[in-house]
Motif scaffolding. Structure first.
Motif, PDB file in Angstrom:
ATOM      1  N   UNK A 134    -101.704 -59.023 -12.365  1.00  0.00           N
ATOM      2  CA  UNK A 134    -101.923 -58.874 -13.805  1.00  0.00           C
ATOM      3  C   UNK A 134    -101.004 -57.793 -14.382  1.00  0.00           C
ATOM      4  N   UNK A 135    -100.897 -56.682 -13.670  1.00  0.00           N
ATOM      5  CA  UNK A 135    -100.084 -55.570 -14.176  1.00  0.00           C
ATOM      6  C   UNK A 135     -98.605 -55.934 -14.219  1.00  0.00           C
ATOM      7  N   UNK A 136     -98.124 -56.689 -13.216  1.00  0.00           N
ATOM      8  CA  UNK A 136     -96.735 -57.126 -13.242  1.00  0.00           C
ATOM      9  C   UNK A 136     -96.475 -58.063 -14.412  1.00  0.00           C
ATOM     10  N   UNK A 137     -97.363 -59.020 -14.626  1.00  0.00           N
ATOM     11  CA  UNK A 137     -97.188 -59.978 -15.716  1.00  0.00           C
ATOM     12  C   UNK A 137     -97.162 -59.257 -17.057  1.00  0.00           C
ATOM     13  N   UNK A 138     -98.042 -58.304 -17.241  1.00  0.00           N
ATOM     14  CA  UNK A 138     -98.118 -57.580 -18.503  1.00  0.00           C
ATOM     15  C   UNK A 138     -96.864 -56.741 -18.741  1.00  0.00           C
ATOM     16  N   UNK A 139     -96.317 -56.139 -17.699  1.00  0.00           N
ATOM     17  CA  UNK A 139     -95.218 -55.186 -17.857  1.00  0.00           C
ATOM     18  C   UNK A 139     -93.829 -55.788 -17.724  1.00  0.00           C
TER      19      UNK A 139
END
Length: 395
Positions: A297-302
Motif C-alpha cells: 500500500x505504501x509503495x503504491x501511494x508513494x
C-alpha cells in the motif's frame, strides 16, 4: 549425516538423518561446505507457509563439492566429481519452455508435487530446496550432504581460490536482489526506494547502484541494517522516527520515487507500528487473510505516476485492502517473481571476480552447523545485531 530439521513451529533441531542417495539419473550428491539461514526460512520457522512436515530438512542457500553423480548427469559432461558448485534455491530442468525462456523459478518439471502447488497457486511453480511440500518437499541444504535433482542444470560452477563467503550468496540473496533491481527497469537518473534492509534489501541497494540509479532510498528501522545501507551510499529513512511519505516527498521534490521495491514480503516486520499493519497482523493470526499488505500500500501511494513497483519479498496468498484504483489511475507497472537465479549468475560471478561486488559484507555471524537451532532464534529476534548467518558443517 547431521542436518537442521523442522519439527514444528519454532522448533528446529540438529538431528542425525539418513544420508541422501542418487535417486534419478540426473542427480548429484554434494558435500556441503557452507550454507546460510535466509529470511524466507523464518516464514517456515513461524509456520506461516503451509505444508511443512516434521522431519523436513531446512535450507536453500548452499554450496559445496560434488561427490557423486547419476549416470545421465555424468554423461552430459557439465559436472564431474570434485567440482565446486553453488546450488540455486530453484531446482530447474533446463529443458521446459519456461526454462528456455529464462523463467527458472516457474520451471514446469521440477516440482514433484504439482497437484498440491496447483491447488494453491493455480499453476505449479518450480521445485525449491527445503521449502515446504508446496514446492516439491525436497530436503534442504542446511545439512552435511545434499541431493541435487536435475544437477546438470541446477548448479553454478565456481572457481577455486575464491572463499565460500564471496560465492555462497549466488544461491539466493545476491541474484534475488539483482532480480529485484532488474525487474524495476532502473535507468540512469532514477530515484529508487527500497522497503526493507535485510540481506535481500542490502543486495538490492547495491544492485540498484550498479545499474545507475541516481538516488537510492532505504527504509527500515533497525540501526544495524540502516547503517549497512548508509555505508553503501543509500539515503536512509527510519520509519520509527519519521514519516516515510513525508520524507519521500521531501527527497523527491514532491514527485515520488520512479521505482519502488518491496524487499520485505508478507510478514512486514519492519512496519509493525502502522495502524493498517496492526489490523493485518490480527487478520493474519485469525486466518482472515494470509499476508500483510502495508508495504504494498505504501509503495503504491508513494510511487511516481507511471512508475514501477518491483516485488521480490515473498507473499503466500491473499492481501486485504489492496488499492488497485490508485495503482490503475497512476499508471503503475507491477513486476514480481521468485528470482530466476540462473538467469543472472554468469554476470554476477564475473562481477564478484572483478571486484565490483563482494557479497560477504552482509555476514554478521559465522557458526558451525550444530549451532543452527540457536542461530535461528538469534536471527529471528535480531539479537547481537544479527543480519546474516553463515553455517559450516564440520566447523
Amino acid at each position: 549425516m547431521k542436518a537442521l530439521v523442522w519439527h514444528g513451529k519454532e522448533d528446529i533441531r540438529y538431528d542425525t538423518v539418513t544420508d541422501p542417495e542418487i535417486e534419478d539419473s540426473r542427480d548429484a550428491i554434494i558435500k556441503v561446505t557452507s550454507c546460510a539461514i535466509c529470511g524466507s526460512d523464518l516464514h517456515l520457522y513461524h509456520n506461516f507457509i503451509p505444508a511443512m512436515l516434521p522431519g523436513d530438512i531446512m535450507g536453500h542457500e548452499t554450496m559445496g563439492e560434488v561427490v557423486d553423480l547419476g549416470p545421465e548427469a555424468k554423461s552430459r559432461g557439465k559436472l564431474k566429481v570434485a567440482d565446486r558448485v553453488v546450488i540455486p534455491f530453484t531446482i530447474i530442468c533446463g529443458e521446459c519452455d519456461q526454462c528456455k525462456r529464462g523463467n527458472f523459478s516457474v520451471c514446469q518439471r521440477s516440482n514433484r508435487k504439482k497437484g498440491l502447488s496447483e491447488k494453491v497457486f493455480g499453476h505449479s511453480t518450480a521445485g525449491l530446496f527445503g521449502y515446504t511440500h508446496l514446492t516439491g518437499g525436497y530436503p534442504g541444504g542446511q545439512a552435511e550432504y545434499l541431493r541435487v535433482p536435475f544437477a546438470d542444470a541446477t548448479h553454478i560452477k565456481v572457481p577455486t581460490g575464491i572463499p565460500d563467503e564471496k560465492l555462497l550468496f549466488l544461491s539466493d540473496i545476491l541474484p534475488t536482489g539483482w532480480h529485484a533491481a532488474m525487474q524495476a527497469d532502473i535507468q540512469p537518473g532514477d530515484t529508487v526506494a527500497i522497503w526493507g534492509c535485510g540481506p535481500v534489501g542490502q543486495m538490492t541497494i547495491r544492485s540498484a547502484m550498479l545499474l545507475g540509479a541516481e538516488q537510492v532510498i532505504a527504509i527500515d528501522f533497525l540501526p544495524e541494517r540502516l547503517s549497512m545501507a548508509e555505508a553503501a551510499g543509500a539515503t536512509i529513512i527510519n520509519f520509527e522516527q519519521e514519516s516515510v511519505t513525508e520524507r519521500l516527498t521531501e527527497l523527491t521534490g514532491g514527485e515520488g520515487p520512479h521505482k519502488c521495491i518491496d524487499a520485505v514480503g508478507f510478514e512486514n516486520h519492519i512496519c509493525t507500528g502502522q495502524p493498517d499493519t496492526i489490523l493485518d497482523r490480527f487478520k493474519q493470526m485469525s486466518l482472515l487473510e494470509q499476508d500483510r499488505g502495508h508495504v504494498l500500500r505504501e509503495m503504491i501511494y508513494n510511487c511516481r505516476p507511471a512508475g514501477v513497483i518491483s516485488i521480490i519479498g515473498v507473499y503466500s496468498g491473499m492481501v486485504d485492502k489492496f488499492p488497485i484504483g490508485i495503482a490503475m489511475n497512476k499508471g503503475l507497472t507491477f513486476r514480481m517473481a521468485q528470482a530466476h537465479v540462473n538467469r543472472w549468475t554468469d554476470d554476477l560471478l564475473r562481477r564478484i571476480e572483478d571486484g565490483q561486488i563482494d557479497p560477504s559484507f552482509v555476514i554478521t555471524h559465522k557458526e558451525p552447523l550444530s549451532a543452527g537451532p540457536e542461530m535461528y532464534r538469534t536471527f529471528r529476534d535480531k539479537q547481537d545485531s544479527c543480519i546474516k548467518v553463515m553455517l559450516q558443517p564440520g566447523a
